[in-house]
Design a protein around this motif. Structure first.
Motif, mmCIF file in Angstrom:
data_model
loop_
_atom_site.group_PDB
_atom_site.id
_atom_site.type_symbol
_atom_site.label_atom_id
_atom_site.label_comp_id
_atom_site.label_asym_id
_atom_site.label_seq_id
_atom_site.Cartn_x
_atom_site.Cartn_y
_atom_site.Cartn_z
ATOM 1 N N VAL A 196 -35.819 -30.400 -45.801
ATOM 2 C CA VAL A 196 -34.857 -28.858 -45.437
ATOM 3 C C VAL A 196 -34.865 -27.839 -46.784
ATOM 4 C CG1 VAL A 196 -32.739 -28.026 -45.805
ATOM 5 C CG2 VAL A 196 -32.924 -30.574 -45.401
ATOM 6 N N PRO A 197 -36.348 -26.927 -45.937
ATOM 7 C CA PRO A 197 -36.154 -25.906 -46.773
ATOM 8 C C PRO A 197 -35.485 -24.556 -47.612
ATOM 9 C CG PRO A 197 -36.233 -25.107 -44.710
ATOM 10 C CD PRO A 197 -35.637 -26.507 -44.577
ATOM 11 N N PHE A 198 -36.596 -24.265 -48.702
ATOM 12 C CA PHE A 198 -35.780 -23.190 -49.942
ATOM 13 C C PHE A 198 -35.400 -21.929 -49.216
ATOM 14 C CE2 PHE A 198 -36.139 -27.339 -52.522
ATOM 15 C CZ PHE A 198 -34.734 -27.230 -52.719
ATOM 16 N N GLU A 199 -34.503 -21.620 -49.744
ATOM 17 C CA GLU A 199 -34.223 -19.997 -49.463
ATOM 18 C C GLU A 199 -34.609 -19.510 -50.798
ATOM 19 O OE1 GLU A 199 -31.337 -18.480 -47.543
ATOM 20 O OE2 GLU A 199 -31.838 -18.944 -45.335
ATOM 21 N N SER A 200 -35.682 -18.449 -51.211
ATOM 22 C CA SER A 200 -35.835 -17.714 -52.485
ATOM 23 C C SER A 200 -34.704 -16.119 -52.341
ATOM 24 C CB SER A 200 -36.815 -17.397 -52.608
ATOM 25 O OG SER A 200 -37.807 -16.855 -51.898
ATOM 26 N N PHE A 201 -34.448 -15.769 -53.747
ATOM 27 C CA PHE A 201 -33.643 -14.696 -53.464
ATOM 28 C C PHE A 201 -33.341 -13.839 -54.814
ATOM 29 C CE2 PHE A 201 -30.392 -18.270 -54.887
ATOM 30 C CZ PHE A 201 -30.057 -17.457 -56.267
ATOM 31 N N THR A 202 -33.170 -13.118 -55.154
ATOM 32 C CA THR A 202 -33.554 -12.112 -56.325
ATOM 33 C C THR A 202 -31.876 -11.176 -56.579
ATOM 34 O OG1 THR A 202 -34.403 -10.157 -55.014
ATOM 35 C CG2 THR A 202 -36.188 -11.748 -56.221
ATOM 36 N N LEU A 203 -32.033 -10.140 -57.320
ATOM 37 C CA LEU A 203 -30.571 -9.698 -56.833
ATOM 38 C C LEU A 203 -30.881 -8.582 -55.631
ATOM 39 C CD1 LEU A 203 -30.545 -8.400 -60.475
ATOM 40 C CD2 LEU A 203 -28.799 -10.001 -59.749
ATOM 41 N N GLN A 204 -31.321 -8.152 -55.006
ATOM 42 C CA GLN A 204 -31.304 -7.854 -53.240
ATOM 43 C C GLN A 204 -32.276 -7.874 -52.631
ATOM 44 O OE1 GLN A 204 -30.396 -4.525 -54.225
ATOM 45 N NE2 GLN A 204 -29.757 -4.354 -56.628
ATOM 46 N N ARG A 205 -32.640 -9.415 -52.594
ATOM 47 C CA ARG A 205 -33.313 -9.302 -51.341
ATOM 48 C C ARG A 205 -32.788 -11.434 -51.122
ATOM 49 N NH1 ARG A 205 -33.119 -5.218 -51.059
ATOM 50 N NH2 ARG A 205 -35.092 -3.747 -49.854
ATOM 51 N N VAL A 206 -33.386 -11.974 -50.031
ATOM 52 C CA VAL A 206 -33.200 -12.571 -49.676
ATOM 53 C C VAL A 206 -34.364 -13.636 -49.214
ATOM 54 C CG1 VAL A 206 -32.362 -14.579 -48.249
ATOM 55 C CG2 VAL A 206 -30.730 -13.264 -49.360
ATOM 56 N N TYR A 207 -35.058 -14.267 -49.189
ATOM 57 C CA TYR A 207 -36.836 -14.857 -48.490
ATOM 58 C C TYR A 207 -35.934 -16.352 -48.110
ATOM 59 C CZ TYR A 207 -37.997 -11.287 -51.908
ATOM 60 O OH TYR A 207 -37.890 -9.857 -52.395
ATOM 61 N N GLN A 208 -36.254 -15.903 -46.774
ATOM 62 C CA GLN A 208 -35.882 -17.536 -46.000
ATOM 63 C C GLN A 208 -37.174 -16.925 -44.737
ATOM 64 O OE1 GLN A 208 -32.431 -15.235 -44.638
ATOM 65 N NE2 GLN A 208 -33.332 -13.656 -43.384
ATOM 66 N N LEU A 209 -36.981 -18.762 -44.478
ATOM 67 C CA LEU A 209 -37.937 -19.075 -43.606
ATOM 68 C C LEU A 209 -37.273 -19.354 -41.668
ATOM 69 C CD1 LEU A 209 -39.532 -22.070 -45.193
ATOM 70 C CD2 LEU A 209 -40.584 -20.119 -44.725
ATOM 71 N N GLU A 210 -36.036 -19.725 -41.967
ATOM 72 C CA GLU A 210 -35.823 -20.139 -40.369
ATOM 73 C C GLU A 210 -35.155 -18.519 -40.183
ATOM 74 O OE1 GLU A 210 -32.358 -23.335 -41.153
ATOM 75 O OE2 GLU A 210 -34.502 -24.599 -40.679
ATOM 76 N N MET A 211 -35.322 -17.786 -39.270
ATOM 77 C CA MET A 211 -35.648 -16.270 -38.933
ATOM 78 C C MET A 211 -34.354 -16.461 -37.509
ATOM 79 S SD MET A 211 -38.619 -14.072 -40.578
ATOM 80 C CE MET A 211 -39.239 -15.219 -39.303
ATOM 81 N N GLY A 212 -35.091 -16.382 -37.002
ATOM 82 C CA GLY A 212 -34.530 -16.398 -35.009
ATOM 83 C C GLY A 212 -35.084 -14.058 -35.044
ATOM 84 N N LEU A 213 -34.225 -14.190 -34.318
ATOM 85 C CA LEU A 213 -35.015 -12.696 -34.128
ATOM 86 C C LEU A 213 -35.152 -11.278 -34.367
ATOM 87 C CD1 LEU A 213 -35.942 -13.916 -29.393
ATOM 88 C CD2 LEU A 213 -37.333 -13.055 -32.013
ATOM 89 N N THR A 214 -33.327 -11.986 -34.655
ATOM 90 C CA THR A 214 -32.863 -10.627 -35.820
ATOM 91 C C THR A 214 -32.943 -10.541 -36.928
ATOM 92 O OG1 THR A 214 -30.493 -12.012 -35.321
ATOM 93 C CG2 THR A 214 -30.692 -10.557 -33.666
ATOM 94 N N ARG A 215 -33.383 -11.595 -37.411
ATOM 95 C CA ARG A 215 -33.137 -12.020 -39.268
ATOM 96 C C ARG A 215 -35.144 -11.358 -39.704
ATOM 97 N NH1 ARG A 215 -30.964 -17.456 -40.836
ATOM 98 N NH2 ARG A 215 -31.073 -16.708 -42.436
#
Length: 595
Positions: A196-215
């Motif tokens: 199960v992968p992690f997502e990383s985030f800051t105050l302004q952004r989210v960095y993700q692996l499981e995206m789809g076409l609209t993410r």
């Protein structure tokens, strides 16, 4: 069931007893207050027990004393007073102030007791509420402690014990969720695909692996629930950093109050999060410390609670008719293919469908009419309407005209295109996920790649039914498209006047406008992939007369439809691959001659 009834009766008896005790206690306190504040029995006139009489020996009032002689007493004994003289005004004020202070203290004590009673009553009410909720979750069948208490003491003690044990049970469950999750240690996984992968985030952004076409790989947390989730996590972390958690930490913080760091959102560096859907969500947050090489890391876990039953209802779709509306202009070959699937699925398998075709223009109109008449004659199907508009094609206008043409009551509408393939299961999904005045259904269809690319050449392409396979190399979930939708006619007409933006001409744009109108309403929008709805591949033509925004949308859709990322790469590097194969063949021939 019998246990639930007994427990409910016990709860009512317990509530009545507690209420009676509270009323009795309040009456007792009121009586006590009256007895303490009322004057004692006396033959003297009012206030005679407070005010001094002539000749009294009150030490503070300077009355007549045993000593003889004129002017032997004064106020407070400080000066002379005649025997039997009246007391001064100051002595009355002193005594009244003393009594007033006593009454004030007594009233304050009573208020504290009333506040304690209110807190006790509120606590009992919360316990009762907890017991009632546990009963609902258990669907009858009281806890063992509750049953025993009801039998031994009329429901009072046992139910209170059950109310106290309920939060404890929930706490134990949440702790068990934490122990089962991958928080402090890892677990053995069967392969790399089970991670199960992690997502990383800051105050302004989210960095993700499981995206789809609209993410996107990097994006702002657009969804409200995601923003609030991360905001709550950050707020909890800052509160934990700035609030001592133990008595020792409090003493240390008090000693170093001036030197200790107060953490703010600007100290937050980054965090990682992931969700195990059967256990909970893990958060790890990193903050800057008091020096350049010092950091503070907090690990938070949001455990998922037990499942709760929300509804259990019977849904009868026997009489739910679907009116499928198809706007069309030319493309008669695709329409024949559409009607072949329609006849098999809607006429032979389902039988609860009406078809409305809105045709733009006069060219090829006769072929469309002939196709409908042939289907009607061969399948004995009469539930269709053909409308012809002598104007420029507009998908939004076609759907709007088709929806308003229906005169048979509040029918379920399915907005469809001629290059869509659907199954009988999808029609039932459409019926189940749309409800008049409550929810509309926006399925995510599976869009097919170019079959000639998938299967290598046009000669190898199988029949349409055999192409409908949901795999990574055969197509994609078209999550940027909102044209296919199921909603009741009343919802479509009420959402705004006209529903669609009928001023949009040609391809694209009108479906997004309608989708946003539903999102801005109080209707529930059900957005989910549908395994029985397919978009068949066709070469897309983007007309030069389209406005820039529509033309860009059309070209993006065209690129998405052609092939997967890997297949497009193989096409792009086709010449290098062919050169490599030629070299390999020459090498093999050379080795064969040497041997």
């Amino acid at each position: 069931m019998l246990r639930a009834v007994m427990l409910r009766r016990g709860l009512l008896l317990w509530v009545s007893r507690v209420g009676g005790l509270l009323v009795l206690l309040c009456c007792s306190l009121s009586l006590l207050y009256v007895m303490r504040c009322s004057p004692p029995y006396s033959n003297d006139p009012p206030l005679s027990h407070i005010l001094p009489h002539a000749g009294s020996n009150h030490p503070n009032l300077g009355g007549t004393r045993p000593e003889t002689g004129a002017g032997a007493a004064g106020v407070g004994g400080a000066g002379p007073a005649h025997s039997g003289g009246p007391p001064s005004a100051h002595s009355y004020q002193v005594l009244l102030q003393e009594r007033e202070e006593q009454h004030r203290l007594h009233i304050s004590s009573l208020k504290k007791q009333i506040a304690q009673l209110k807190e006790a009553l509120q606590e009992r009410s919360q316990q009762l509420k907890g017991v009632q909720e546990s009963l609902k979750r258990a669907n009858g069948g009281p806890a063992e402690g509750q049953e025993g208490g009801a039998a031994s003491q009329g429901g009072g003690v046992g139910e209170a014990h059950g109310a106290k044990s309920q939060p404890a049970d929930l706490q134990e469950f949440l702790k068990a969720q934490l122990s089962k999750a991958e928080v402090t240690s890892g677990i053995r996984l069967p392969s790399e695909y089970a991670v199960v992968p992690f997502e990383s985030f800051t105050l302004q952004r989210v960095y993700q692996l499981e995206m789809g076409l609209t993410r996107h790989p990097e994006e702002k947390p657009v969804r409200k629930d995601k923003r609030e989730e991360l905001g709550e996590v950050l707020e909890t972390a800052l509160h934990s950093l700035n609030t001592p958690s133990s008595e020792q930490d409090r003493r240390s913080a008090a000693e170093n109050a001036q030197a200790s760091k107060v953490y703010t959102p600007s100290d937050f560096i980054e965090g990682i999060t992931r969700t195990e859907k059967d256990k909970g969500t893990l958060y790890e947050l990193t903050f800057r410390g008091e020096s350049s090489n010092e950091f503070r890391r907090l690990v938070l876990f949001r455990p998922f609670g037990p499942l709760l039953k929300v509804t259990n209802e019977r849904v009868d779709t026997t009489n739910v008719l679907i009116n499928i509306i198809v706007p069309l202009s030319r493309r008669t070959d695709k329409f024949k293919q559409f009607m072949h699937n329609f006849r098999e699925v809607c006429v032979r398998q389902d039988g609860r469908v009406h078809l409305t075709v809105v045709y733009f223009g006069k060219e090829q109109m006769s072929e469309v009419q002939s196709t409908l008449e042939n289907t009607s004659r061969e399948a004995n199907f009469k539930n269709y309407t053909l409308m012809q508009l002598d104007e420029e094609f507009s998908r939004g206008r076609g759907l709007d005209i088709g929806a308003r043409a229906w005169k048979g009551g509040n029918v379920l509408l399915f907005f469809c295109d001629v290059d869509i393939y659907f199954t009988a299961d999808f029609l039932n999904t459409c019926r189940l996920n749309a409800q008049a005045g409550k929810k509309v259904f926006y399925p995510v269809l599976f869009s097919q790649y170019n079959p000639s690319v998938i299967y290598g050449s046009p000669d190898r392409v199988p029949a349409v039914e055999q192409q409908l396979v949901i795999k990574k190399d055969t197509g994609f979930w078209r999550d940027f498209g909102f044209g296919m939708t199921c909603q009741y006619r009343s919802d479509f007409l009420n959402i705004v006047s006209g529903g669609f933006d009928i001023d949009i001409k040609g391809w694209g744009g009108e479906d997004v406008h309608l989708y946003r109108k539903y999102l801005h309403s109080n209707l529930l929008v059900v957005r989910a992939p549908s395994r029985g709805l397919f978009h068949l591949w066709h070469e897309k033509q983007c007309a030069d007369e389209l406005p820039p925004d529509q033309y860009r949308m059309c070209m993006q859709s065209k690129a998405m439809n052609e092939a997967s990322h890997g297949q497009l790469g193989m096409l792009f590097f086709r010449h290098e691959i062919e050169a490599h194969l030629r070299k390999q063949k020459l090498q093999q021939n050379s080795n064969a001659k040497k041997t």
